[in-house]
Structures are given as C-alpha cells and as structure tokens.
Design an enzyme around this catalytic site. Sequence first.
Site, PDB file in Angstrom:
ATOM      1  CE  LYS A 162     -67.606 -18.716  33.430  1.00  0.00           C
ATOM      2  NZ  LYS A 162     -66.645 -18.600  32.429  1.00  0.00           N
ATOM      3  CB  SER A 199     -55.685 -23.375  35.051  1.00  0.00           C
ATOM      4  OG  SER A 199     -56.515 -22.292  35.773  1.00  0.00           O
ATOM      5  CD  GLU A 202     -51.874 -27.018  31.712  1.00  0.00           C
ATOM      6  OE1 GLU A 202     -52.438 -26.142  32.424  1.00  0.00           O
ATOM      7  OE2 GLU A 202     -52.393 -28.064  31.270  1.00  0.00           O
ATOM      8  CB  CYS A 250     -56.410 -31.288  29.702  1.00  0.00           C
ATOM      9  SG  CYS A 250     -57.655 -32.431  29.304  1.00  0.00           S
ATOM     10  CD  GLU A 275     -63.752 -15.836  30.591  1.00  0.00           C
ATOM     11  OE1 GLU A 275     -64.203 -16.928  30.581  1.00  0.00           O
ATOM     12  OE2 GLU A 275     -62.687 -15.593  31.407  1.00  0.00           O
TER      13      GLU A 275
HETATM   14  P1  NAD Z   1     -59.219 -21.237  33.321  1.00  0.00           P
HETATM   15  O1  NAD Z   1     -58.938 -21.889  34.721  1.00  0.00           O
HETATM   16  O2  NAD Z   1     -58.585 -20.107  33.231  1.00  0.00           O
HETATM   17  O3  NAD Z   1     -60.723 -21.035  33.042  1.00  0.00           O
HETATM   18  C1  NAD Z   1     -61.774 -22.073  33.426  1.00  0.00           C
HETATM   19  C2  NAD Z   1     -63.018 -21.581  33.652  1.00  0.00           C
HETATM   20  O4  NAD Z   1     -63.065 -20.948  34.955  1.00  0.00           O
HETATM   21  C3  NAD Z   1     -63.358 -20.482  32.843  1.00  0.00           C
HETATM   22  O5  NAD Z   1     -64.979 -20.769  32.463  1.00  0.00           O
HETATM   23  C4  NAD Z   1     -63.017 -18.919  33.454  1.00  0.00           C
HETATM   24  O6  NAD Z   1     -64.198 -18.091  33.040  1.00  0.00           O
HETATM   25  C5  NAD Z   1     -63.436 -19.560  34.793  1.00  0.00           C
HETATM   26  N1  NAD Z   1     -62.270 -18.875  35.706  1.00  0.00           N
HETATM   27  C6  NAD Z   1     -61.159 -18.188  35.308  1.00  0.00           C
HETATM   28  N2  NAD Z   1     -60.606 -17.863  36.379  1.00  0.00           N
HETATM   29  C7  NAD Z   1     -61.134 -17.862  37.272  1.00  0.00           C
HETATM   30  C8  NAD Z   1     -61.379 -17.349  38.720  1.00  0.00           C
HETATM   31  N3  NAD Z   1     -60.101 -16.928  39.243  1.00  0.00           N
HETATM   32  N4  NAD Z   1     -62.354 -17.654  39.420  1.00  0.00           N
HETATM   33  C9  NAD Z   1     -63.573 -18.079  39.140  1.00  0.00           C
HETATM   34  N5  NAD Z   1     -63.662 -18.758  37.686  1.00  0.00           N
HETATM   35  C10 NAD Z   1     -62.400 -18.304  36.948  1.00  0.00           C
HETATM   36  O7  NAD Z   1     -58.667 -22.348  32.179  1.00  0.00           O
HETATM   37  P2  NAD Z   1     -58.600 -22.085  30.671  1.00  0.00           P
HETATM   38  O8  NAD Z   1     -57.579 -21.409  30.487  1.00  0.00           O
HETATM   39  O9  NAD Z   1     -59.945 -21.796  29.995  1.00  0.00           O
HETATM   40  O10 NAD Z   1     -58.480 -23.613  30.199  1.00  0.00           O
HETATM   41  C11 NAD Z   1     -57.157 -24.169  29.884  1.00  0.00           C
HETATM   42  C12 NAD Z   1     -56.830 -25.038  31.046  1.00  0.00           C
HETATM   43  O11 NAD Z   1     -57.943 -26.169  31.489  1.00  0.00           O
HETATM   44  C13 NAD Z   1     -55.595 -25.928  31.246  1.00  0.00           C
HETATM   45  O12 NAD Z   1     -54.924 -25.509  32.536  1.00  0.00           O
HETATM   46  C14 NAD Z   1     -55.876 -27.260  30.911  1.00  0.00           C
HETATM   47  O13 NAD Z   1     -55.173 -27.979  31.192  1.00  0.00           O
HETATM   48  C15 NAD Z   1     -57.178 -27.206  31.608  1.00  0.00           C
HETATM   49  N6  NAD Z   1     -57.994 -28.505  31.222  1.00  0.00           N
HETATM   50  C16 NAD Z   1     -58.244 -29.353  31.883  1.00  0.00           C
HETATM   51  C17 NAD Z   1     -58.953 -30.497  31.682  1.00  0.00           C
HETATM   52  C18 NAD Z   1     -59.089 -31.758  32.394  1.00  0.00           C
HETATM   53  O14 NAD Z   1     -59.903 -32.580  32.072  1.00  0.00           O
HETATM   54  N7  NAD Z   1     -58.314 -31.931  33.371  1.00  0.00           N
HETATM   55  C19 NAD Z   1     -59.696 -30.308  30.296  1.00  0.00           C
HETATM   56  C20 NAD Z   1     -59.610 -29.153  29.674  1.00  0.00           C
HETATM   57  C21 NAD Z   1     -58.663 -28.085  30.075  1.00  0.00           C
END
Ligand code: NAD
Length: 495
Positions: free
Chosen positions: A172, A225, A381, A280, A175
């Site tokens: 998944k 996140s 962050e 990240c 989006e």
């Molecule tokens: P996000 O958490 O908003 O979304 C990540 C995924 O989760 C997406 O596919 C999204 O559709 C899904 N999602 C979002 N909200 C959800 C919910 N309430 N319930 C279920 N699924 C949900 O993150 P983002 O904005 O796409 O990415 C940025 C974040 O990712 C930053 O915090 C960054 O630090 C982190 N990140 C971490 C790493 C790591 O290795 N630790 C690597 C890359 C990015």
Amino acid sequence: MKIIKNYINGKIVSYSKKTIPVFDPSKGEIQSEVIMSNTEDFKNAIEASKKAFENWSEITPLKRSRILSNYKNIIEKNVEELAQLVSSEHGKTLEDAKGSVIRGLEVVEFACGIPHLLKGEYSQNVGSAIDSWSIRQPLGITAGITPFNFPAMVPMWMYPISIACGNTFILKPSEKNPSCSLKLAELFSDAGLPDGVLNILNGDKEIVDLILNSKEVSSISFVGSTPVAKYIYETSAKNGKRVQALGGAKNHLVVMPDANIDQAVDGIMGAAYGSAGERCMAVSVAVAVGDVADKLVNEINNKAQTLKVAPWTDPDAEMGPVISKEHKAKIEKYIEDGVKEGATLRLDGRNLKIQGYEGGNFLGPTLFDNVSQDMTIYKEEIFGPVLSVVRAKNYDEALNLVNNHTFGNGSSIYTSDGEVSRHFTTNCKIGMVGINVPIPVPMAFHSFGGWKQSLFGDHSMHGIEGVRFFTKLKTVTSRWPKSIQKGPEFKMPTN
Ligand code: NAD
C-alpha cells in the site's frame, strides 16, 4: 485525467471508483487521480496473494533468486524512467531520485543471495545419535505500508526480501505518489515473477485498516510518521501479526571543536537541505560544541544562500519543493513558532517565489541559531528544509541532547578524536550512527532501523534482519529408528 489503479494478479485493475488527486509539487496542480481501494479490491488482492503463495513458496530459493536477478537487470535499464516518476510526483531533484532508486535496487541485489541467506544451522549429536537443524520458512501473505518521501526505495526495503523468502506481498504505497510502485510491480512481472506474488493496493486509512484487521495477512512492515507507526504497531500486534513499524526522526549532527569544519559544513548542507529535508535521516539539528558555533553557523548561512531551489526538470536544481501545500503551511508555522519562542532566525526560507512555478510548494533553506531543548522546533519533527543549531558547552552536553530526545533514528559526530567517536558510538541511544558521515544510512546488506520513537517492533528493515522478519524459524530434532534402544522416558532427557 489519468487514473492510477491497482496492480493485482498481474493486471492493472480496480473495483472502487473513488479517487483523490495526485499533485505536481512543483506547480501545485493536479496531474492525475489515484484510486482509493475498497473491500472488493482488498478481497481481490488477498485471493491473488493466497493463490500465488501455494506455488511461490514451493519454488526453490535458487529459482526465486534468478527471477530477482532478472529484475535487477530490468530495473537498471529503467532507472531513468523510475526516477522521473519519483521526481514528478515527489518533487525531489532527478539525481536524488535516481540515487534513491539505486539504493532500492541494492536490496534486490542483496535478495539475489537468498539461497545462502536462508541456510540454517546444523548440529550433529545434540543427544546420542540425535541431530538438530533449523530451517526458515515463509510467513504467507505479507504487507507493507509506505510513506511519500521515498516512493521507490522504501517499498524496495521490504518486498524484494519478503518475496525472495517465499512470501507474497501486498504493498500500500503513499497516496501522494503512487505511480512508481505500479511501474516497479510491472517490471517485476516482466522479470518473470508469477502473477499475484506482488500486488499493489492504492488507498488511504480505509484500506490500511482492512489490511491490519485481516486474518489472512501474516506480517506488517510500515514506514511513516510516529503516531501512525504506533497505531500500526498496536493494531497489528493485537491482531497477532508480526510487525516492524518505523516512525519519524529528529537527527542530530554533533560538531566537535577538533572537527574538519569544511567537511562538517558540507555534510550538514546536504543532510539538512537535500530532498528539502524530507528524509527520515535528514539532519535537522546541528549541535555545535564549544567555540565552533560562530564559524559553523556563519559558513552554513553563507552556503545555504547559494543553494539552488528549482523544479526537478531543472538539471541544476539542488533542492525541490515540499510535497504539498498543507505540508508547506505546516513548516511555515514551525518557523513562526521558532521565532516566537526565541530562536535566532538567521535565514528565512519563507516567501520564496520561482518564476513560472508560483503555485509550487517551494520553501528556501531556513537556518535557526540558539535553539534550545524546550522549543517546539527542537522537540518535533518538521520534515522540511529547516536546520536548528543548538550550542553545547562540551561533549557530555551534546551526548545528553542526543540521548534525551524522544526520537532515535540517526545521529552523527564530526571529530578527529578516535576516543570521542568510540565513546559516542557506544553510548548514544540511536539506531544508526555516523562518524564524519552525515547521513549514516546502512547499505542493503546491513539493516536499517532506529531506536526509541523511531521504531516499534523488534526488527529493522533489510539485511539479515529483513530475512529473519520475513521467515519463521523451525528447529528439527531427529533420530533414526535403529538407534533407539531405550523404552519410554518420563524425565527430561539430559546429556
Ligand atoms: P504518514 O505516516 O502520514 O503515512 C505513511 C503511510 O501510512 C501512508 O501510506 C499513508 O497512507 C498511511 N497512513 C497515514 N495515516 C494513516 C492512518 N491514520 N491510519 C493508517 N494509515 C495511515 O507518513 P508520510 O507523511 O507519508 O511520510 C513522512 C514520515 O515518514 C515522516 O515522519 C518520516 O520521518 C517518516 N519516515 C520514516 C522513515 C524511517 O525509516 N524511520 C523513512 C521514511 C519516512
């Protein structure tokens, strides 16, 4: 308008008609629509994955490795196109996007070694005429949920290893930039991957919740996140699934007075502002130790002013836009908070306009000095091109900053003192550590993962940790009938 659908059982399909827009971050305009999958789409993906697992899990690891090897060659031929898909929906520069595709490709290369990686342990004579060995077996249907910031690399941290281990995989993707995953799945089919082994389901929370609550899915790999990572971890664990959930970060780079300042400044520039800080492993806090601070801040400030912010189509671009208007507004709010809470704003990236791209989500590099631990810009962050400099009296104060922060993804130290670097490596509460290296992202044959609020679960991504995550361990104890001489035994056997 182009509609981005799902990839299920080797076909581009969708039952759902519901879509949301996908934007071009450089212009702020809608460039396509992506399907928000529904229950029918989910059932379709589960059926395909279940059916494919029957054969795929029986195929020899060597044959799986050969398909991965074809896939590696095909990706190499398509790096440019994959990078363009990443840049056009994410906004990062083309060279940066290519780098990210190649870092994902390296996981495919690692997974080609799966016959070796799956070898178990063997002990002869664990008891009289009794031998024992271990085998690693696939889990079944595995799933991954990935963030917007690495649309190629992060999915590739997961599915090549899972599939190499004999599992099927449902991805998944974010989006916000779904196209690259679909292309990667099509290329895997071209390499000979049987239909249904890798399926892509587009959507948002609704489809994620179906995955998390499904009895058919054995494991969840998540990157995103921290609040969502925590939710994924708790929900998956409650449903009896294996789970690795990587969250957000606030990475510190400590500059000691004996560091090579030119190297430190170059390291900080790339790590703070590369990919508009949407990594990240981005450095968002520079800790200036002792009298190094004034020089460090001045040099970063000078260099940051020369940084070229432009759309990915400009070959000279060093930094692109951030992902969305909402995210840009959130970063601007953090800058406002930093000013209100008393940090010194040395360079303000707000109000940057690029001719012809006035609707784009551009922000210039931003630099704060004299940031303290109680400030919002230090605690949270930001995930944008905003660097905070914290001044520390000595090494101990710097190490405490790193260790007291809630996140523990990456941290680096710049020093020419071996003893200090060794102390830092041993004592920092951080998953990935750099010594004179600004972004210590482990290669595919090592494992990627943070500590504290940056990782929920027991396994990091890829490397041998990935193989362990995607397989179940079985230990066999064996004796051949002729060697059995005793009658029944009712006490614990001992040697
Ligand atoms: P996000 O958490 O908003 O979304 C990540 C995924 O989760 C997406 O596919 C999204 O559709 C899904 N999602 C979002 N909200 C959800 C919910 N309430 N319930 C279920 N699924 C949900 O993150 P983002 O904005 O796409 O990415 C940025 C974040 O990712 C930053 O915090 C960054 O630090 C982190 N990140 C971490 C790493 C790591 O290795 N630790 C690597 C890359 C990015």
